[in-house]
Write a protein that holds these residues in place. Structure first.
Motif, PDB file in Angstrom:
ATOM      1  N   LEU A 168       0.831  -1.196   0.000  1.00  0.00           N
ATOM      2  CA  LEU A 168       0.000   0.000   0.000  1.00  0.00           C
ATOM      3  C   LEU A 168       0.864   1.244   0.000  1.00  0.00           C
ATOM      4  CD1 LEU A 168      -2.693  -0.868   2.691  1.00  0.00           C
ATOM      5  CD2 LEU A 168      -2.856  -1.122   0.216  1.00  0.00           C
ATOM      6  N   VAL A 169       0.468   2.225  -0.773  1.00  0.00           N
ATOM      7  CA  VAL A 169       1.045   3.557  -0.707  1.00  0.00           C
ATOM      8  C   VAL A 169      -0.003   4.421  -0.040  1.00  0.00           C
ATOM      9  CG1 VAL A 169       1.822   5.551  -2.023  1.00  0.00           C
ATOM     10  CG2 VAL A 169       2.432   3.241  -2.776  1.00  0.00           C
ATOM     11  N   CYS A 170       0.334   4.941   1.125  1.00  0.00           N
ATOM     12  CA  CYS A 170      -0.621   5.742   1.875  1.00  0.00           C
ATOM     13  C   CYS A 170       0.150   6.772   2.698  1.00  0.00           C
ATOM     14  CB  CYS A 170      -1.472   4.855   2.771  1.00  0.00           C
ATOM     15  SG  CYS A 170      -2.900   5.685   3.456  1.00  0.00           S
ATOM     16  N   PRO A 171       0.160   8.022   2.250  1.00  0.00           N
ATOM     17  CA  PRO A 171       0.891   9.035   3.006  1.00  0.00           C
ATOM     18  C   PRO A 171       0.247   9.269   4.368  1.00  0.00           C
ATOM     19  CG  PRO A 171      -0.338  10.027   1.198  1.00  0.00           C
ATOM     20  CD  PRO A 171      -0.501   8.550   1.073  1.00  0.00           C
ATOM     21  N   PRO A 172       0.992   9.858   5.301  1.00  0.00           N
ATOM     22  CA  PRO A 172       0.409  10.152   6.610  1.00  0.00           C
ATOM     23  C   PRO A 172      -0.877  10.962   6.465  1.00  0.00           C
ATOM     24  CG  PRO A 172       2.770  10.526   6.649  1.00  0.00           C
ATOM     25  CD  PRO A 172       2.393  10.269   5.210  1.00  0.00           C
ATOM     26  N   GLY A 173      -1.870  10.583   7.252  1.00  0.00           N
ATOM     27  CA  GLY A 173      -3.163  11.252   7.200  1.00  0.00           C
ATOM     28  C   GLY A 173      -4.244  10.326   7.723  1.00  0.00           C
ATOM     29  N   PRO A 174      -5.512  10.701   7.521  1.00  0.00           N
ATOM     30  CA  PRO A 174      -6.625   9.917   8.073  1.00  0.00           C
ATOM     31  C   PRO A 174      -6.685   8.474   7.588  1.00  0.00           C
ATOM     32  CG  PRO A 174      -7.387  12.070   7.328  1.00  0.00           C
ATOM     33  CD  PRO A 174      -5.958  11.941   6.895  1.00  0.00           C
ATOM     34  N   ALA A 175      -6.463   8.238   6.294  1.00  0.00           N
ATOM     35  CA  ALA A 175      -6.545   6.859   5.794  1.00  0.00           C
ATOM     36  C   ALA A 175      -5.454   5.997   6.403  1.00  0.00           C
ATOM     37  CB  ALA A 175      -6.463   6.836   4.265  1.00  0.00           C
ATOM     38  N   ARG A 176      -4.233   6.516   6.502  1.00  0.00           N
ATOM     39  CA  ARG A 176      -3.133   5.741   7.094  1.00  0.00           C
ATOM     40  C   ARG A 176      -3.384   5.498   8.576  1.00  0.00           C
ATOM     41  NH1 ARG A 176       2.967   5.827   5.381  1.00  0.00           N
ATOM     42  NH2 ARG A 176       3.801   4.376   6.906  1.00  0.00           N
ATOM     43  N   ASP A 177      -3.900   6.494   9.280  1.00  0.00           N
ATOM     44  CA  ASP A 177      -4.235   6.312  10.696  1.00  0.00           C
ATOM     45  C   ASP A 177      -5.263   5.203  10.859  1.00  0.00           C
ATOM     46  OD1 ASP A 177      -2.513   8.390  11.263  1.00  0.00           O
ATOM     47  OD2 ASP A 177      -4.111   9.888  11.503  1.00  0.00           O
ATOM     48  N   ARG A 178      -6.235   5.179   9.952  1.00  0.00           N
ATOM     49  CA  ARG A 178      -7.282   4.154  10.005  1.00  0.00           C
ATOM     50  C   ARG A 178      -6.688   2.765   9.791  1.00  0.00           C
ATOM     51  NH1 ARG A 178     -12.419   4.371  11.921  1.00  0.00           N
ATOM     52  NH2 ARG A 178     -13.858   3.525  10.442  1.00  0.00           N
ATOM     53  N   ILE A 179      -5.769   2.646   8.843  1.00  0.00           N
ATOM     54  CA  ILE A 179      -5.114   1.359   8.593  1.00  0.00           C
ATOM     55  C   ILE A 179      -4.360   0.918   9.842  1.00  0.00           C
ATOM     56  CG2 ILE A 179      -3.279   0.214   7.283  1.00  0.00           C
ATOM     57  CD1 ILE A 179      -4.114   2.046   4.902  1.00  0.00           C
ATOM     58  N   ARG A 180      -3.629   1.841  10.435  1.00  0.00           N
ATOM     59  CA  ARG A 180      -2.828   1.520  11.612  1.00  0.00           C
ATOM     60  C   ARG A 180      -3.717   1.064  12.774  1.00  0.00           C
ATOM     61  NH1 ARG A 180       0.116   6.042  11.982  1.00  0.00           N
ATOM     62  NH2 ARG A 180       1.675   5.153  10.618  1.00  0.00           N
ATOM     63  N   VAL A 181      -4.825   1.767  12.985  1.00  0.00           N
ATOM     64  CA  VAL A 181      -5.719   1.444  14.103  1.00  0.00           C
ATOM     65  C   VAL A 181      -6.450   0.121  13.868  1.00  0.00           C
ATOM     66  CG1 VAL A 181      -7.855   2.168  15.257  1.00  0.00           C
ATOM     67  CG2 VAL A 181      -6.031   3.819  14.864  1.00  0.00           C
ATOM     68  N   LEU A 182      -6.956  -0.079  12.650  1.00  0.00           N
ATOM     69  CA  LEU A 182      -7.793  -1.249  12.388  1.00  0.00           C
ATOM     70  C   LEU A 182      -7.018  -2.538  12.175  1.00  0.00           C
ATOM     71  CD1 LEU A 182     -10.538   0.290  10.092  1.00  0.00           C
ATOM     72  CD2 LEU A 182     -10.740  -0.350  12.496  1.00  0.00           C
ATOM     73  N   SER A 183      -5.821  -2.454  11.578  1.00  0.00           N
ATOM     74  CA  SER A 183      -5.121  -3.714  11.303  1.00  0.00           C
ATOM     75  C   SER A 183      -3.667  -3.711  11.719  1.00  0.00           C
ATOM     76  CB  SER A 183      -5.214  -4.057   9.816  1.00  0.00           C
ATOM     77  OG  SER A 183      -4.239  -3.385   9.075  1.00  0.00           O
ATOM     78  N   GLY A 184      -3.122  -2.567  11.939  1.00  0.00           N
ATOM     79  CA  GLY A 184      -1.687  -2.516  12.191  1.00  0.00           C
ATOM     80  C   GLY A 184      -0.958  -2.697  10.880  1.00  0.00           C
ATOM     81  N   GLU A 185       0.240  -2.216  10.790  1.00  0.00           N
ATOM     82  CA  GLU A 185       0.990  -2.314   9.539  1.00  0.00           C
ATOM     83  C   GLU A 185       1.694  -3.655   9.413  1.00  0.00           C
ATOM     84  OE1 GLU A 185       3.270   1.174   8.608  1.00  0.00           O
ATOM     85  OE2 GLU A 185       1.715   2.456   9.426  1.00  0.00           O
ATOM     86  N   ARG A 186       1.472  -4.562  10.367  1.00  0.00           N
ATOM     87  CA  ARG A 186       2.081  -5.896  10.271  1.00  0.00           C
ATOM     88  C   ARG A 186       1.453  -6.704   9.152  1.00  0.00           C
ATOM     89  NH1 ARG A 186       0.942  -5.555  15.945  1.00  0.00           N
ATOM     90  NH2 ARG A 186      -0.908  -6.661  15.347  1.00  0.00           N
TER      91      ARG A 186
END
Length: 142
Positions: free
Chosen positions: A96-114
């Protein structure tokens, strides 16, 4: 046929739902799907169909560019996780290419970047490993 809602003075109808768009290209040997708009439960089925068309025996590695995605909910994230699982089953993967912002925060919260490899820009995603194949410039629109 368009249905119009007539309402009293001073009130406005809700704006129409945001549309999403997807374009699939080959850049430097990488298959890149650029998504834009809102990837929510209303758009999840369409996005999954487009990702399914991009992943297969012909292409098991995919970079999904979310740089122009304004909103991503749990349904959209599940679509991305399922696409990653399909790509892995074929010996590839999804980045995934996702710059810092709301969408990336959502990814981090919901699934983690693992689970899903997330990169700040397209160059970083493509530099993280060798391209899986070489191909012409424009591949197709999804």
């Amino acid at each position: 046929m368009e249905t119009r809602l007539i309402i009293g003075p001073g009130l406005r109808p809700a704006p129409p739902p945001a549309l999403h768009a997807a374009h699939c290209l080959v850049i430097g040997g990488w298959t890149v799907m650029e998504l834009s708009g809102e990837i929510d439960c209303a758009a999840a089925g369409s996005v999954e169909w487009k990702l399914s068309g991009a992943i297969g025996p012909h292409c098991a590695d995919l970079v999904v560019d979310l740089s122009e995605v304004a909103f991503l909910d749990a349904a959209g994230l599940h679509v991305l996780e399922r696409a990653h699982a399909r790509a892995r089953a074929l010996g590839g993967g999804l980045r995934l290419v996702c710059p810092p912002g709301p969408a990336r925060d959502r990814i981090r919260v919901l699934s983690g970047e693992r689970r899903l490899p997330v990169f700040a820009d397209l160059g970083s995603a493509m530099a993280a490993g060798a391209p899986p194949h070489r191909g012409p410039g424009l591949r197709r629109n999804a």
